[in-house]
Design an enzyme around this catalytic site. Structure first.
Site, mmCIF file in Angstrom:
data_model
loop_
_atom_site.group_PDB
_atom_site.id
_atom_site.type_symbol
_atom_site.label_atom_id
_atom_site.label_comp_id
_atom_site.label_asym_id
_atom_site.label_seq_id
_atom_site.Cartn_x
_atom_site.Cartn_y
_atom_site.Cartn_z
ATOM 1 N N GLU A 1 0.828 -1.214 0.000
ATOM 2 C CA GLU A 1 0.000 0.000 0.000
ATOM 3 C C GLU A 1 0.861 1.262 0.000
ATOM 4 O O GLU A 1 0.483 2.278 -0.585
ATOM 5 C CB GLU A 1 -0.976 -0.011 1.180
ATOM 6 C CG GLU A 1 -1.967 -1.185 1.188
ATOM 7 C CD GLU A 1 -2.749 -1.351 -0.113
ATOM 8 O OE1 GLU A 1 -2.986 -0.340 -0.807
ATOM 9 O OE2 GLU A 1 -3.106 -2.500 -0.453
ATOM 10 N N HIS B 1 1.617 2.058 -3.570
ATOM 11 C CA HIS B 1 0.503 2.797 -4.193
ATOM 12 C C HIS B 1 0.535 4.254 -3.733
ATOM 13 O O HIS B 1 0.374 5.185 -4.530
ATOM 14 C CB HIS B 1 -0.837 2.190 -3.770
ATOM 15 C CG HIS B 1 -1.218 0.929 -4.487
ATOM 16 N ND1 HIS B 1 -1.336 0.870 -5.856
ATOM 17 C CD2 HIS B 1 -1.527 -0.317 -4.040
ATOM 18 C CE1 HIS B 1 -1.708 -0.366 -6.216
ATOM 19 N NE2 HIS B 1 -1.820 -1.102 -5.129
#
Ligand code: ZN
Length: 505
Positions: A270, A273
Site C-alpha cells: 500500500e 501505491h
C-alpha cells in the site's frame, strides 16, 4: 499567452473549473468511504450509503451534463503533447464513458450488483455456486450490453479493459498470458517436485501487533512514504486512498498476531501505491491529470516495493537483524537464509490473494480465460466451477476442495468488475520492466537497497512515473520510461533467476 491558446482558453478554463468541482465532490466521497472502512460505527451504514450515492450522483451529473459536451466541442485543439491536450483527452474520455451508457442500463447493472454481492457472500460461506449462479447469469448479459454501448473494434472485452487500463486490448493480453504460461507452468511443476518441505514456518509465531506496526512504519518511512501527507489505520481489507491530490494519501492495513506476512507485505504494497499518489505534480491537483494513470501502472508501483524491494535478499540482509531484535522469541533461532526462503515460499495454493510471486499470475490467467469464455458465450455460468477446477489442475496441479476455495473466492464478478483482473498481472510484469530500467540508469540503486537507502530509487520513480499523474496513458508511459512496449521477457528472467536460485533448479 499566445493567440492560438486564447481561442480555446475560455472553454478549457471552464472545463477545468468543472473538473475541480467534480474532483472536490469525489474527494469528499473518498473521505466518507475511508471513514466507513476505518472508524464508522455499525449504525452509520445506512446513512453513509445515502450520502455516498448522493455524492456519486452529483459528480456523475456534472460530468455527463450537456454543458460539458458543449465545452469539449468548443475547446479547440491544444498543442499536441501538452498538458492541456492531455486534460482534454482525459475529460473527453470520461465524458464519453459517462454519456454512452443508457441510464436504464446503469440502473439495471447497479441493481444487479446490489443483489449479487450479498448473494455471493452467502454462496461463498456455504460454498454453493448454484446460489450465486442466477446473479452472475443476470450480470453477464448486462456486461455485454455495457461493452456494446461503450464500443469496441475487435472484442467486447476491449471495451471493459479500457475502463481500468486505457489502451489495453484482449488480443495482446492473451499473447502476454500465453508467454507467461509457457514460462511459468514448467517452473512451478519443477519446484513442486523439488520442494521437500513447507518453508513458511518462521512466519508463524507470536508477533505483537504494536511491534509489527512500528516495524512496518519504520520501513515505509525509509521507502519515502511521507507521514505529513498521509497516515496508516486499521481496516478489514488493506487499501490506499487519496483525497483529490498528493497532500493527503492514506493507507490501511490489518494485523494477525500469529502471522507476520499479511501486515508486513500489505504495508509495503500500500505504501507503493501511496508514494505514486504522493509523487504526482501538485499542480495537477483538482484537474483531470491528478492521480495514477491506470490500475496496472498503479499495481506496478505497489508490487515493485512489495516484491522487488521487500522480498529481496539485499533488503533483508539489512533489515533482518532489526526484525529479529523486534521478535526475538519467534525469529531468534531463524537465520537470514531461512527467513528469505520463508517469505518466498512457492507453493501452488487455491487462494489468489495468498499466492506467491510465481503462481499468482496463473490465478489471473485462469480468471482472464473464463471471463473471455463467458463474454464469448462459449461457456455457461453453470459450468464455471468445473472449468475453474480443470484449469487449476492444468496450471497449478491442484484441485480446490470446494467452490468457496475455487470459483467463489473473489468478490469481483458479483461487483460486475469484468476486465479488472488482468491489471494485476500487467502490474507484476511492469514492476520488473520499470525496476530493470531504473537499475540500468542508476546502478547504485541495488547497493542502496542493501543499506536500507531507497532515495535514488524513489526519486527515479517520482521523476519518470509519479510526477506525471495521468498525463500519459499507460502504453505511452511505458514506452517513454523503458523505451519498449510492455514485455514479459524481463519479468520471466527475474522469476527464473530468483526462484531458480531459491529452489536449485
Ligand atoms: Zn494493489
Amino acid at each position: 499567452m499566445t493567440t492560438s491558446s486564447e481561442t480555446f482558453s475560455e472553454p478549457l478554463q471552464l472545463l477545468n473549473e468543472r473538473l475541480a468541482t467534480i474532483s472536490d465532490i469525489s474527494a469528499a466521497a473518498a473521505v466518507l468511504n475511508w471513514d466507513q472502512q476505518t472508524y464508522m460505527p455499525e449504525g452509520g451504514v445506512e446513512g453513509r450509503a445515502g450520502q455516498l450515492s448522493t455524492l456519486s450522483r452529483l459528480a456523475h451529473e456534472m460530468l455527463a451534463d450537456d454543458e460539458t459536451g458543449e465545452l469539449l466541442d468548443s475547446a479547440g485543439e491544444p498543442e499536441p503533447g501538452s498538458e492541456d491536450a492531455a486534460s482534454l483527452r482525459l475529460i473527453r474520455r470520461e465524458y464519453e464513458k459517462a454519456t454512452k451508457l443508457p441510464s436504464r442500463l446503469v440502473a439495471e447493472l447497479s441493481g444487479a450488483r446490489a443483489r449479487a454481492e450479498p448473494a455471493w457472500a452467502r454462496a461463498r460461506a456455504e460454498s454453493d455456486w448454484s446460489a450465486f449462479a442466477p446473479h452472475l447469469e443476470k450480470i453477464v448479459p448486462l456486461i455485454l450490453e455495457t461493452a456494446a454501448a461503450l464500443g469496441y473494434e475487435d472484442h467486447p472485452y476491449d471495451a471493459l479493459l479500457d475502463i481500468y487500463e486505457p489502451g489495453a486490448r484482449q488480443a495482446p493480453l492473451a499473447k502476454m498470458f500465453e508467454e507467461l504460461k509457457a514460462g511459468l507452468v514448467p517452473m512451478i511443476r519443477e519446484i513442486g517436485s523439488a520442494r521437500a518441505e513447507d518453508r513458511s514456518a518462521p512466519l508463524f509465531g507470536k508477533f505483537d501487533e504494536a511491534k509489527q506496526e512500528e516495524f512496518g512504519k519504520a520501513v515505509i518511512s525509509a521507502f519515502g512514504y511521507d507521514w505529513k501527507r498521509g497516515r496508516q489505520d486499521r481496516a478489514v481489507h488493506p487499501f490506499c486512498i487519496n483525497f483529490g491530490g498528493p497532500g493527503d494519501v492514506r493507507i490501511t492495513t490489518r494485523f494477525d498476531p500469529g502471522w507476520l506476512s499479511p501486515a508486513l507485505f500489505a504495508t509495503f504494497h500500500e505504501a507503493g501505491h501511496a508514494m505514486y499518489e504522493q509523487g504526482v505534480d501538485p499542480a495537477y491537483t483538482r484537474t483531470a491529470l491528478s492521480g495514477g494513470t491506470s490500475m496496472g501502472i498503479h499495481e506496478s508501483q505497489s508490487r515493485l516495493w512489495e516484491n522487488l524491494v521487500g522480498r529481496s535478499l539485499p533488503f533483508w540482509a539489512h533489515y533482518y537483524p532489526r526484525l529479529q531484535k523486534t521478535f526475538p522469541e519467534s525469529l531468534g533461532e531463524t537465520d537470514l537464509k531461512d527467513f528469505y526462503r520463508a517469505i518466498n515460499d512457492s507453493r501452488p495454493s487455491e487462494i489468489r490473494v495468498e499466492s506467491d510471486e510465481l503462481t499468482y499470475n496463473l490465478h489471473i490467467l485462469l480468471r482472464f480465460e473464463l471471463e473471455i469464455a463467458l463474454l464469448e458465450e462459449s461457456i455457461s455460468v453453470a459450468d464455471i466451477p468445473a472449468a475453474w477446477n480443470a484449469k487449476m489442475e492444468e496450471y497449478l496441479g491442484i484441485t480446490p476442495e470446494n467452490d468457496a476455495m475455487g470459483a467463489l473466492q473473489d468478490v469481483h464478478w458479483s461487483a460486475s468488475l469484468f476486465g479488472y483482473f488482468p491489471t494485476y498481472t500487467i502490474g507484476n510484469v511492469l514492476s520488473v520492466q520499470f525496476f530493470d530500467t531504473a537499475v540500468k540508469e542508476r546502478p547504485e540503486i541495488e547497493a542502496g537497497i542493501g543499506r536500507g537507502e531507497f532515495g535514488v530509487l524513489r526519486e527515479w520513480l517520482r521523476e519518470n512515473i509519479h510526477r506525471h499523474g495521468s498525463r500519459y496513458d499507460p502504453e505511452e508511459l511505458v514506452e517513454r520510461v523503458t523505451g519498449r512496449p510492455l514485455e514479459t521477457g524481463p519479468y520471466l528472467r527475474y522469476l527464473e533467476g530468483k526462484f531458480g536460485e531459491l529452489y536449485g533448479l
